[in-house]
Design an enzyme around this catalytic site. Structure first.
Site, PDB file in Angstrom:
ATOM      1  CB  CYS A   1      -0.981  -0.026   1.270  1.00 58.48           C
ATOM      2  SG  CYS A   1      -1.642   1.414   1.600  1.00 58.48           S
TER       3      CYS A   1
ATOM      4  CB  CYS B   1       0.282   1.802   4.010  1.00 59.81           C
ATOM      5  SG  CYS B   1      -1.281   1.369   3.860  1.00 59.81           S
TER       6      CYS B   1
END
Length: 107
Positions: free
Chosen positions: A31, A34
């Protein structure tokens, strides 16, 4: 990285029984957002170590917890206090926005 990892095995002790507020960053290695928010959370942890604990939970390695807390998009951050979710933050945000979201805990 200053944020410590938590998992299914340590969840109860790390999060539910913790003293004070605990922000759990639900994330995954693949991600991009993230990875963008991780250093911001590390900064907040470094600047407020006595006010909030920041932990990371890899959703790929802990799918049961991700499902239990209804994580449908990441990054998702939940602040727990007294074993309960007090606030939820969805998506990568700049530091000032995260600090505003966490003002009640960082006060």
């Amino acid at each position: 990285m200053t944020a410590k990892a938590t998992s299914q095995a340590t969840w109860e002790q790390d999060v539910l029984k913790a003293e004070g507020p605990v922000l759990v960053d639900f994330w995954a290695a693949w991600c991009g957002p993230c990875r963008m928010v991780a250093p911001v959370l590390d900064e907040i942890q470094t600047e407020h170590p006595e006010k909030i604990t920041i932990l990371k939970l890899n959703v790929d390695e802990n799918p049961d917890l991700a499902m239990k807390y209804q994580i449908t998009s990441i990054p998702a951050m939940k602040v727990f206090q007294g074993g309960e979710v007090k606030t939820t933050i969805i998506g990568a945000k700049p530091k000032f926005a995260l600090e505003q979201d966490l003002a009640a805990f960082l006060g």
